[in-house]
Design an enzyme around this catalytic site. Structure first.
Site, PDB file in Angstrom:
ATOM      1  N   CYS A  58       3.807  11.930  -7.935  1.00 26.47           N
ATOM      2  CA  CYS A  58       3.047  12.843  -8.710  1.00 26.47           C
ATOM      3  C   CYS A  58       1.754  12.356  -9.435  1.00 26.47           C
ATOM      4  O   CYS A  58       1.920  11.164  -9.643  1.00 26.47           O
ATOM      5  CB  CYS A  58       3.888  13.930  -9.422  1.00 26.47           C
ATOM      6  SG  CYS A  58       4.249  13.441 -11.082  1.00 26.47           S
ATOM      7  N   HIS A  99       0.723  -1.354   0.040  1.00 25.72           N
ATOM      8  CA  HIS A  99      -0.103  -0.199   0.025  1.00 25.72           C
ATOM      9  C   HIS A  99       0.884   1.201  -0.122  1.00 25.72           C
ATOM     10  O   HIS A  99       0.256   2.174   0.206  1.00 25.72           O
ATOM     11  CB  HIS A  99      -0.923  -0.064   1.090  1.00 25.72           C
ATOM     12  CG  HIS A  99      -1.978  -0.927   1.149  1.00 25.72           C
ATOM     13  ND1 HIS A  99      -3.079  -0.897   1.802  1.00 25.72           N
ATOM     14  CD2 HIS A  99      -2.457  -1.752  -0.027  1.00 25.72           C
ATOM     15  CE1 HIS A  99      -3.796  -1.878   1.477  1.00 25.72           C
ATOM     16  NE2 HIS A  99      -3.662  -2.277   0.439  1.00 25.72           N
ATOM     17  N   CYS A 133       8.535  17.736 -12.850  1.00 24.08           N
ATOM     18  CA  CYS A 133       7.506  18.302 -13.573  1.00 24.08           C
ATOM     19  C   CYS A 133       6.836  19.369 -12.775  1.00 24.08           C
ATOM     20  O   CYS A 133       6.021  20.249 -13.303  1.00 24.08           O
ATOM     21  CB  CYS A 133       6.296  17.328 -14.038  1.00 24.08           C
ATOM     22  SG  CYS A 133       5.344  16.808 -12.497  1.00 24.08           S
ATOM     23  N   CYS A 144       4.797  11.610 -16.261  1.00 23.93           N
ATOM     24  CA  CYS A 144       5.823  11.819 -15.566  1.00 23.93           C
ATOM     25  C   CYS A 144       6.526  10.535 -14.813  1.00 23.93           C
ATOM     26  O   CYS A 144       5.534   9.579 -14.168  1.00 23.93           O
ATOM     27  CB  CYS A 144       5.750  12.858 -14.722  1.00 23.93           C
ATOM     28  SG  CYS A 144       6.929  13.180 -13.247  1.00 23.93           S
ATOM     29  N   CYS A 169       7.015  18.023  -7.353  1.00 24.43           N
ATOM     30  CA  CYS A 169       7.881  16.969  -8.305  1.00 24.43           C
ATOM     31  C   CYS A 169       9.104  17.536  -8.914  1.00 24.43           C
ATOM     32  O   CYS A 169       9.149  18.723  -9.311  1.00 24.43           O
ATOM     33  CB  CYS A 169       7.069  16.687  -9.317  1.00 24.43           C
ATOM     34  SG  CYS A 169       7.755  15.195 -10.286  1.00 24.43           S
TER      35      CYS A 169
END
Length: 355
Positions: free
Chosen positions: A133, A125, A175, A138, A172
């Site tokens: 992101c 999990h 990006c 990406c 991020c």
């Protein structure tokens, strides 16, 4: 006692045993469970807020309303493995065919006395302390993990932590999008990010001679998949349930050779470790959590073969932490078909942050 002896015998004979751990294991470490108590996470509106959709509506509100209310880094820094984690770690160190598949995101299976070797652990999990992101294309949306801490951005108000400005959220490095914790949300699939290692998790369950559930409520897809995998084997895998109550659904227990082990798992797991000759000795609390670096700018691609010590070398300034006997039980064609159905369902249904 008979059930503990049965599981001990499997370990002693070198059988493949998967410990599938849930939130109940970490209760003795001070972490609220997901269900069953007034302070349980599911007691609140987690189904509404624990989604990517809700995050994308407003990341700052999402962090302040949902994430920091339940997974506060300040509180997480004080959590330590309990004797149940320690027992599992010592068993895994002594028996290389033992493995841990955890639903928990607290990383206590990677911390000091509770540390399990990377080759024997999957955090299906996800985990706290890492970020992903949601930008299409990406790498951080599908396979890379950015390790960072929000501690220096937190403001404490009315007994809880909040983030004042959206500019203080983790961005991020590729990006520049606002990042979410690297944890499975309700409207995501197990296969959405490489760090969940879902393909490998399915292989472990299919290969297991025994599956030992520890402190889980059996309310997430991976537990159904585990039962289906156990029932599909010939002979069927033995299934054990470490819990304070016998909460296994009758329809599931009837498909396998089932052994309940009732009692606090921080006690019954120690009994198991003693039976297989590896007494677990809790290490003194460490001033630094040793499981993952959490300094801004630390970035790694997910690589199961890469150890946390390798990551630590890339981010030496990290200082804070974030934050379930051979059995002659024939498998039927319906059980084999059920496993395939569960695998398909696990890729198409809503799943949980942890349990």
């Amino acid at each position: 006692e008979d059930a503990l002896n049965e599981l001990a015998g499997l370990l002693l004979r070198g059988k493949r045993v998967v410990f599938l751990t849930g939130a109940g294991l970490s209760v003795a470490s001070g972490i609220p469970p997901f269900r069953g108590r007034d302070d349980a996470v599911w007691h609140e509106s987690v189904h509404e807020w624990g989604t990517r959709e809700k995050f994308e509506e407003g990341p700052l509100e999402w962090y302040n309303t949902f994430w920091l209310a339940h997974f506060d880094e300040v509180k997480a820094a004080g959590y330590r493995p309990n004797s149940g984690h320690d027992a599992i770690a010592t068993i895994c160190a002594a028996y290389p065919h033992a493995r841990v598949l955890t639903q928990n995101i607290d990383r206590l299976h990677r911390h000091s006395s509770g540390k399990v070797d990377d080759s024997q652990l999957i955090e299906v999990h996800g985990f706290g302390g890492g970020f992903k992101c949601f930008s299409s294309g990406c790498d951080f949306a599908s396979k890379d993990v950015h390790y960072a801490s929000m501690l220096d951005k937190l403001t404490h108000r009315d007994g809880r932590s909040v983030i004042e400005h959206v500019d203080d959220l983790i961005k991020c490095p590729r990006c520049a999008a606002v990042m979410a914790p690297n944890c499975l949300l309700f409207d995501e699939d197990y296969s959405d990010h490489a760090s969940y290692q879902f393909k490998k998790a399915k292989e472990w369950l299919k290969e297991a001679d025994a599956i030992a559930f520890v402190g889980t409520s059996f309310s997430v897809q991976v537990t159904s998949l585990a039962f289906a995998a156990a029932a599909s084997r010939t002979p069927a895998a033995a299934v054990f349930n470490f819990n304070v109550v016998d909460n296994v659904p009758e329809v599931q227990a009837g498909r396998v050779h089932f052994f309940p082990i009732i009692g606090p798992c921080e006690e019954t797991l120690v009994q198991l470790s003693n039976k297989v000759g590896v007494a677990s000795e809790a290490m003194p609390p460490s001033p630094e959590l040793d499981f993952v670096p959490l300094s801004s700018g630390a970035t790694v691609s997910h690589d199961p073969a890469r150890r946390d010590s390798d990551v630590a070398e890339a981010a030496p300034q990290a200082s804070a932490a974030t934050a379930i006997v051979s059995v002659t039980w024939p498998a039927s064609k319906s059980d084999t078909a059920s496993l395939a159905a569960e695998e398909a369902r696990s890729s198409a249904s809503l799943v949980q942050v942890g349990d």
